[in-house]
Scaffold this active site. Structure first.
Site, mmCIF file in Angstrom:
data_model
loop_
_atom_site.group_PDB
_atom_site.id
_atom_site.type_symbol
_atom_site.label_atom_id
_atom_site.label_comp_id
_atom_site.label_asym_id
_atom_site.label_seq_id
_atom_site.Cartn_x
_atom_site.Cartn_y
_atom_site.Cartn_z
ATOM 1 N N THR A 11 0.859 -1.196 0.000
ATOM 2 C CA THR A 11 0.000 0.000 0.000
ATOM 3 C C THR A 11 0.888 1.237 0.000
ATOM 4 O OG1 THR A 11 -1.649 -1.218 1.250
ATOM 5 C CG2 THR A 11 -1.831 1.178 1.271
ATOM 6 N N GLU A 70 -3.684 -4.948 -2.907
ATOM 7 C CA GLU A 70 -4.417 -6.143 -2.448
ATOM 8 C C GLU A 70 -5.547 -5.706 -1.511
ATOM 9 O OE1 GLU A 70 -4.216 -6.801 0.910
ATOM 10 O OE2 GLU A 70 -2.729 -5.223 1.264
ATOM 11 N N PHE A 71 -6.563 -6.556 -1.423
ATOM 12 C CA PHE A 71 -7.685 -6.252 -0.533
ATOM 13 C C PHE A 71 -7.944 -7.426 0.395
ATOM 14 C CE2 PHE A 71 -8.114 -3.819 -4.405
ATOM 15 C CZ PHE A 71 -8.276 -2.533 -3.920
ATOM 16 N N ASN A 131 -10.016 1.280 2.205
ATOM 17 C CA ASN A 131 -9.724 1.036 3.623
ATOM 18 C C ASN A 131 -10.245 2.164 4.507
ATOM 19 O OD1 ASN A 131 -8.608 -1.433 3.312
ATOM 20 N ND2 ASN A 131 -6.522 -0.861 3.805
ATOM 21 N N CYS A 142 -3.675 -2.616 8.829
ATOM 22 C CA CYS A 142 -4.043 -1.728 7.711
ATOM 23 C C CYS A 142 -4.832 -0.488 8.116
ATOM 24 C CB CYS A 142 -4.837 -2.516 6.676
ATOM 25 S SG CYS A 142 -3.837 -3.747 5.853
HETATM 26 C C1 UDX Z 1 -8.512 -4.850 6.211
HETATM 27 C C2 UDX Z 1 -9.395 -4.815 4.966
HETATM 28 O O1 UDX Z 1 -10.619 -5.494 5.231
HETATM 29 C C3 UDX Z 1 -8.661 -5.429 3.782
HETATM 30 O O2 UDX Z 1 -9.453 -5.310 2.603
HETATM 31 C C4 UDX Z 1 -7.334 -4.714 3.587
HETATM 32 O O3 UDX Z 1 -6.616 -5.261 2.520
HETATM 33 C C5 UDX Z 1 -6.519 -4.777 4.851
HETATM 34 O O4 UDX Z 1 -7.271 -4.225 5.948
HETATM 35 P P1 UDX Z 1 -7.918 -6.652 8.073
HETATM 36 O O5 UDX Z 1 -7.194 -5.555 8.773
HETATM 37 O O6 UDX Z 1 -7.247 -7.960 7.942
HETATM 38 O O7 UDX Z 1 -8.333 -6.200 6.590
HETATM 39 O O8 UDX Z 1 -9.275 -6.961 8.867
HETATM 40 P P2 UDX Z 1 -10.809 -6.523 8.811
HETATM 41 O O9 UDX Z 1 -11.629 -7.738 8.830
HETATM 42 O O10 UDX Z 1 -11.076 -5.554 7.759
HETATM 43 O O11 UDX Z 1 -10.970 -5.834 10.248
HETATM 44 C C6 UDX Z 1 -10.213 -4.681 10.609
HETATM 45 C C7 UDX Z 1 -10.625 -4.235 11.993
HETATM 46 O O12 UDX Z 1 -11.944 -3.703 11.973
HETATM 47 C C8 UDX Z 1 -10.636 -5.349 13.042
HETATM 48 O O13 UDX Z 1 -10.083 -4.846 14.240
HETATM 49 C C9 UDX Z 1 -12.096 -5.661 13.212
HETATM 50 O O14 UDX Z 1 -12.399 -6.158 14.500
HETATM 51 C C10 UDX Z 1 -12.724 -4.297 12.993
HETATM 52 N N1 UDX Z 1 -14.118 -4.368 12.532
HETATM 53 C C11 UDX Z 1 -14.427 -4.925 11.323
HETATM 54 C C12 UDX Z 1 -15.126 -3.844 13.339
HETATM 55 O O15 UDX Z 1 -14.876 -3.322 14.435
HETATM 56 N N2 UDX Z 1 -16.419 -3.895 12.883
HETATM 57 C C13 UDX Z 1 -16.759 -4.438 11.685
HETATM 58 O O16 UDX Z 1 -17.952 -4.443 11.352
HETATM 59 C C14 UDX Z 1 -15.727 -4.970 10.876
#
Ligand code: UDX
Length: 458
Positions: A119, A149-150, A206, A258
């Site tokens: 990123t 990437e996502f 993001n 992220c």
């Molecule tokens: C994220 C993005 O989803 C992904 O597309 C990107 O490439 C990298 O960042 P990630 O950090 O692995 O992925 O996890 P994600 O499932 O998105 O959750 C991030 C944070 O948000 C976590 O701490 C999770 O607990 C929190 N979250 C997520 C919430 O508090 N509420 C939600 O409804 C969803």
């Protein structure tokens, strides 16, 4: 096709394994020789669903090395997957990306496409291409593509193989054809755009998701005041396709590798360009406050945490990962320890990483089961919604704890499951269930020292 993947963290290793799964031969490079040795032995170096089995399945198509010169010499396609961590001012640290680009420029002996998955702030890939071309030792053609990437941790393999979209930021036909060919067998929607727009798609995605979470967290905080239920609100909103059901879960804030860094990096960039993103700033501030919400709630029941025995369930920033980066637990535990709490903590897989920051001590004991963690505790903090925690029989809380005051930062339990048992259950954006006062047990308000629980505590 044959490609080189450089940087074998969460993104790099998952990408390399998935590229091999799609039939490519992959040379994997990293500076960390222990990691490379483990991967040579076919040991997955991160905890990620389905990764270990796909690594085993595709191991013969993969080569692991720390020798950059050797890896890049005959490369025609290199994917840069190194980290872009946060600097102290919030901007992205691009030194790893820059170093990877320099090494490619120095060693590559064939025409080559450099695909940047890291990123990177908008405009970085233009600079990488200029730098690579200026430094290249051999008279070959090098084009840079932005391919963000996502993938989300815990579902990273599936997010890669069945990507919602493949974003390709290209500046010429040759690069475009090469990356379209690389992703042909994925059969996923492709967004072809400029390099700068590709970089912005990643940040905007993001940041939008982070804002969505912070918005729901603020609504949840208001729900607590007006006696409404955030889960019903989320369900009612989610039916609207323009809003969508995902990422409406209120909690104690987002963490991970992220959202925290990408929100700060985009905010920094917006100020740099004199276009301050006020919505992003608000999302960051709300998240910082939200992370400490359980401590505030706990202070209704104890004036100080000194000598209070506290059970902590969940350490990772979300379930199904061993990653603790920017996890709410990291923000909370130092405060509890500083005030003299005695902690018993449990996480199904996060213990090893957590121990790098918090060694076991008289004040902090790592437990092996939920039951052991709860034993004798007067407060329980839940930071991660692991399935094991969500499916725990709530009736065991009062049986195991000295006083069952549960502060759930991830709404792991239904309010119904807490009714009719002697607990106080506080969650996010929902009513407090108080089955202790209701039974005439007014002793749940403890004095600051909590001495009465010491006999059962660590
Ligand atoms: C994220 C993005 O989803 C992904 O597309 C990107 O490439 C990298 O960042 P990630 O950090 O692995 O992925 O996890 P994600 O499932 O998105 O959750 C991030 C944070 O948000 C976590 O701490 C999770 O607990 C929190 N979250 C997520 C919430 O508090 N509420 C939600 O409804 C969803």
């Amino acid at each position: 096709m044959e490609l080189v993947v450089t940087g074998l963290g969460y993104v790099g290793l998952v990408t390399a394994v998935c590229m091999a799964e799609r039939g490519n031969t992959v040379v994997c490079v990293d500076v960390d020789d222990q990691k490379i040795e483990a991967l040579k032995r076919c040991e997955a170096t991160i905890f990620e669903k389905n990764l270990a089995c796909l690594l085993r399945k595709n191991h013969e198509k993969m080569r692991f090395t720390t020798d950059f010169a050797d890896a890049y010499r005959n490369a025609t396609m290199v994917m840069i997957c190194v980290g872009t961590p946060e600097r102290s001012d919030g901007s992205a640290d691009l030194s790893y990306v820059r170093r990877a680009a320099e090494q490619i420029a120095e060693h590559v002996e064939s025409d080559c496409i450099v695909i940047v998955k890291s990123t990177t702030p908008i405009g970085t890939n233009d600079k990488i291409e200029q730098a690579v071309r200026a430094r290249q030792k051999n008279n070959v053609r090098i084009d840079v593509v932005s391919n963000p990437e996502f993938l989300a941790q815990g579902t990273a393999v599936d997010n890669t193989l069945n990507a919602s979209r493949i974003v390709l930021g290209v500046e010429n036909e040759r690069a475009k054809q090469a990356v379209l060919e690389l992703y042909r067998d994925f059969e996923r929607p492709v967004v072809l755009t400029s390099r700068r727009s590709a970089e912005m798609i990643k940040y905007a995605s993001n940041n939008f998701l982070a804002m969505k979470i912070s918005f729901m967290n603020e609504i949840a905080n208001l729900c607590e005041k007006i006696d409404a239920d955030i889960e019903d609100i989320a369900a009612g909103m989610g039916f609207d396709e323009r809003i969508g059901k995902a990422f409406l879960n209120a909690g104690i804030g987002y963490g991970g590798s992220c959202f925290p860094k990408d929100t700060k990096a985009l905010y920094w960039l917006s100020n740099f360009h004199d276009r301050e993103l006020k919505t992003v700033k608000a999302a960051i501030e709300v998240n910082e406050r939200q992370k400490l919400k359980l401590i505030k709630k706990a202070k209704k029941y104890v004036s100080s945490f000194e000598d209070i025995c506290i059970a902590v369930l969940g350490l990772t920033f979300k379930p199904d990962t061993d990653d603790i980066r920017d996890a709410p637990s990291l923000a909370n535990l130092p405060i509890l320890l500083e005030e003299g709490a005695r902690l018993r903590v449990y996480d199904p897989v996060g213990e090893k990483n957590f121990k790098k920051f918090f060694a076991e001590s008289d004040a902090l004991r790592y437990c092996k089961t939920i039951d052991e963690t709860l034993s004798g505790a007067q407060l329980c903090f839940i930071f991660t919604q692991w399935e094991e925690i969500k499916s725990y029989d709530a009736r065991n809380f009062p049986a195991k704890m000295r006083r069952a005051i549960i502060l759930d930062g991830r709404n792991c339990f239904s309010l119904d499951s807490m009714k009719n048992i002697p607990v106080i259950y506080e969650s996010i954006g929902r009513k407090t269930v108080d089955g202790l006062s209701a039974r005439g047990n007014s002793k749940h308000l403890m004095d600051g020292k909590g001495r009465d629980a010491l006999d059962n505590c660590i």
